[in-house]
Design a protein around this motif. Structure first.
Motif, PDB file in Angstrom:
ATOM      1  N   ALA A   1     -65.853 149.624  71.677  1.00 31.14           N
ATOM      2  CA  ALA A   1     -66.243 151.038  71.691  1.00 31.14           C
ATOM      3  C   ALA A   1     -65.948 151.684  70.342  1.00 31.14           C
ATOM      4  CB  ALA A   1     -65.517 151.780  72.809  1.00 31.14           C
ATOM      5  N   ASP A   2     -64.794 151.367  69.763  1.00 30.85           N
ATOM      6  CA  ASP A   2     -64.455 151.893  68.439  1.00 30.85           C
ATOM      7  C   ASP A   2     -65.433 151.381  67.383  1.00 30.85           C
ATOM      8  OD1 ASP A   2     -62.282 153.204  69.508  1.00 30.85           O
ATOM      9  OD2 ASP A   2     -60.814 151.699  68.893  1.00 30.85           O
ATOM     10  N   HIS A   3     -65.850 150.141  67.548  1.00 28.06           N
ATOM     11  CA  HIS A   3     -66.827 149.555  66.610  1.00 28.06           C
ATOM     12  C   HIS A   3     -68.158 150.306  66.695  1.00 28.06           C
ATOM     13  CE1 HIS A   3     -68.590 146.443  64.089  1.00 28.06           C
ATOM     14  NE2 HIS A   3     -69.552 146.270  64.984  1.00 28.06           N
ATOM     15  N   PHE A   4     -68.609 150.614  67.901  1.00 27.14           N
ATOM     16  CA  PHE A   4     -69.850 151.377  68.073  1.00 27.14           C
ATOM     17  C   PHE A   4     -69.727 152.773  67.461  1.00 27.14           C
ATOM     18  CE2 PHE A   4     -70.899 148.851  72.183  1.00 27.14           C
ATOM     19  CZ  PHE A   4     -71.441 147.824  71.429  1.00 27.14           C
ATOM     20  N   ALA A   5     -68.532 153.360  67.563  1.00 27.57           N
ATOM     21  CA  ALA A   5     -68.313 154.712  67.041  1.00 27.57           C
ATOM     22  C   ALA A   5     -68.436 154.772  65.522  1.00 27.57           C
ATOM     23  CB  ALA A   5     -66.944 155.223  67.473  1.00 27.57           C
ATOM     24  N   GLU A   6     -68.364 153.623  64.872  1.00 25.00           N
ATOM     25  CA  GLU A   6     -68.516 153.577  63.424  1.00 25.00           C
ATOM     26  C   GLU A   6     -69.975 153.470  62.993  1.00 25.00           C
ATOM     27  OE1 GLU A   6     -66.135 150.273  62.259  1.00 25.00           O
ATOM     28  OE2 GLU A   6     -64.232 151.245  62.778  1.00 25.00           O
ATOM     29  N   ASN A   7     -70.872 153.303  63.965  1.00 20.11           N
ATOM     30  CA  ASN A   7     -72.296 153.206  63.678  1.00 20.11           C
ATOM     31  C   ASN A   7     -72.916 154.601  63.798  1.00 20.11           C
ATOM     32  OD1 ASN A   7     -75.223 152.899  64.318  1.00 20.11           O
ATOM     33  ND2 ASN A   7     -74.775 150.725  64.116  1.00 20.11           N
TER      34      ASN A   7
ATOM     35  N   PRO B   1     -76.023 156.120  63.519  1.00 19.87           N
ATOM     36  CA  PRO B   1     -77.164 156.404  64.399  1.00 19.87           C
ATOM     37  C   PRO B   1     -76.830 156.296  65.882  1.00 19.87           C
ATOM     38  CG  PRO B   1     -77.860 155.052  62.554  1.00 19.87           C
ATOM     39  CD  PRO B   1     -76.359 155.118  62.489  1.00 19.87           C
ATOM     40  N   ILE B   2     -76.054 155.270  66.262  1.00 19.19           N
ATOM     41  CA  ILE B   2     -75.681 155.118  67.670  1.00 19.19           C
ATOM     42  C   ILE B   2     -74.793 156.272  68.108  1.00 19.19           C
ATOM     43  CG2 ILE B   2     -74.355 153.714  69.302  1.00 19.19           C
ATOM     44  CD1 ILE B   2     -75.268 151.240  67.697  1.00 19.19           C
ATOM     45  N   LEU B   3     -73.783 156.579  67.299  1.00 20.28           N
ATOM     46  CA  LEU B   3     -72.862 157.663  67.637  1.00 20.28           C
ATOM     47  C   LEU B   3     -73.587 158.994  67.733  1.00 20.28           C
ATOM     48  CD1 LEU B   3     -69.875 158.473  68.103  1.00 20.28           C
ATOM     49  CD2 LEU B   3     -69.729 158.898  65.639  1.00 20.28           C
ATOM     50  N   SER B   4     -74.476 159.280  66.787  1.00 23.28           N
ATOM     51  CA  SER B   4     -75.183 160.563  66.779  1.00 23.28           C
ATOM     52  C   SER B   4     -76.072 160.716  68.002  1.00 23.28           C
ATOM     53  CB  SER B   4     -76.018 160.687  65.499  1.00 23.28           C
ATOM     54  OG  SER B   4     -75.183 160.744  64.364  1.00 23.28           O
TER      55      SER B   4
ATOM     56  N   LEU C   1     -68.727 161.529  75.503  1.00 20.91           N
ATOM     57  CA  LEU C   1     -69.073 160.575  74.456  1.00 20.91           C
ATOM     58  C   LEU C   1     -68.168 159.352  74.506  1.00 20.91           C
ATOM     59  CD1 LEU C   1     -70.663 159.760  71.966  1.00 20.91           C
ATOM     60  CD2 LEU C   1     -69.190 161.250  70.593  1.00 20.91           C
ATOM     61  N   ARG C   2     -66.870 159.582  74.643  1.00 23.16           N
ATOM     62  CA  ARG C   2     -65.932 158.465  74.710  1.00 23.16           C
ATOM     63  C   ARG C   2     -66.240 157.594  75.934  1.00 23.16           C
ATOM     64  NH1 ARG C   2     -61.500 161.145  74.217  1.00 23.16           N
ATOM     65  NH2 ARG C   2     -61.008 160.668  72.034  1.00 23.16           N
TER      66      ARG C   2
END
Length: 332
Positions: free
Chosen positions: A101-107, A109-112, A68-69
């Motif tokens: 990448a950290d910003h995306f991880a806060e979203n 739906p994207i993260l899931s 994931l990372r």
């Protein structure tokens, strides 16, 4: 809580000793376990977001988190590269990649979704190692490629190429943003543009022009998930054959399960994990499989699991209704 307690943040304790002959009791057991699964799934995004911000945490399977990372970082790198206006900058600044990448991880739906793909890659690797299931070319896909229906055969061949790219990308822990479903592709571009506006790290970038170019060249129909869905649809009533995991392979199995039960494919993938056993059992029963056939799939996916003995007594329509009423399904 140890590593085995939350090997994959999406999985509740499954039904291990349910043997009541009463149909209502069987339904009650599965309903209870499904609710536990819903509660576990509801916490996936915030838990993962926290895990990604730290290192060496034992609560989540390390392989899934690493995948994931890597995928998040690769998505960030692709977008920063696309917007780079200075040809002399061969590689994007790592601090920018990490920040995005950290910003995306806060979203959520994207993260899931990326988490589900990482889980799919992890499970496919495990099945290859433990049961010799080829993650790219399954027997069913071979049969479809050899079909005398040229259109079906061509579609199967294109799907094989897409599946091969996915497995290779999973092994490298990367992910092309153009493989995202349309709503998430546009969401990640919007998230990226928000980051460039608010982070103050957009020097030397032209993200708006890059976003226009990326959107104009994006084709959802060519993504792996769209091809798998089209292939399953082309099989028509034969899609039930895809619920033999050993014959279909994990990716086609999950797509057929999602199609036949009309549930989101991400949930079908997550159902393939050991502590989502109730979700998987209900999905297979809703598809019309009998107890023996369901148990055969569990031997591959959840070897130590004991299913309720009277699963056959639950009507497929009832099983489908239980699934559709789950909080995880309603939240997708």
């Amino acid at each position: 809580m140890g590593k085995t307690d939350m090997d994959h943040a999406s999985t509740p304790t499954a039904t291990r000793s349910a043997t009541s002959p009463d149909t209502g009791s069987v339904e009650g057991i599965l309903r209870t376990q499904l609710a536990k699964g819903d509660r576990a799934l509801s916490g996936v995004a915030p838990v993962l977001s926290h895990m990604l911000a730290s290192s060496g945490h034992a609560l989540v399977n390390e392989d899934v988190v690493a995948r994931l990372r890597g995928m998040l970082s690769d998505c960030a790198r692709q977008l920063i590269d696309a917007a780079q206006t200075d040809a002399a900058l061969v590689r994007p600044d790592q601090s920018q990649v990490d920040s995005l990448a950290d910003h995306f991880a806060e979203n959520g739906p994207i993260l899931s979704h990326l988490y589900t793909l990482a889980m799919e890659g992890h499970l496919a690797s495990r099945l290859e190692q433990q049961s010799s299931l080829d993650p790219m070319l399954s027997p069913l896909l071979q049969e479809l490629i050899a079909s005398d229906q040229n259109e079906l055969a061509d579609l199967a061949m294109v799907t094989l190429a897409a599946q091969s790219r996915f497995i290779q990308a999973q092994r490298r822990m990367v992910f092309p943003i153009t493989e995202l479903p349309a709503r998430l592709f546009h969401a990640i571009l919007e998230s990226w543009q928000d980051w460039t506006r608010n982070s103050g790290k957009a020097d030397g970038m032209s993200e708006q022009a890059a976003a226009v170019t990326l959107r104009s060249s994006y084709d959802e129909a060519s993504t792996r998930l769209a091809l798998l869905t089209r292939l399953t649809g082309a099989m028509r009533n034969g899609a039930i054959v895809g619920l033999e995991l050993e014959h279909a392979g994990l990716s086609l199995f999950a797509t057929c399960l999602a199609t036949l039960t009309r549930q989101p494919r991400d949930l079908a993938i997550l159902a393939c994990h050991d502590r989502q056993a109730a979700r998987l059992a209900l999905g297979l029963r809703a598809s019309g499989l009998d107890q023996t056939t369901i148990e055969r799939q569990f031997l591959l996916l959840v070897p130590g699991e004991r299913l309720p003995r009277d699963l056959d007594h639950i009507d497929p329509a009832k099983a489908a209704n239980l699934l559709s009423q789950s909080a995880a399904w309603k939240g997708r």
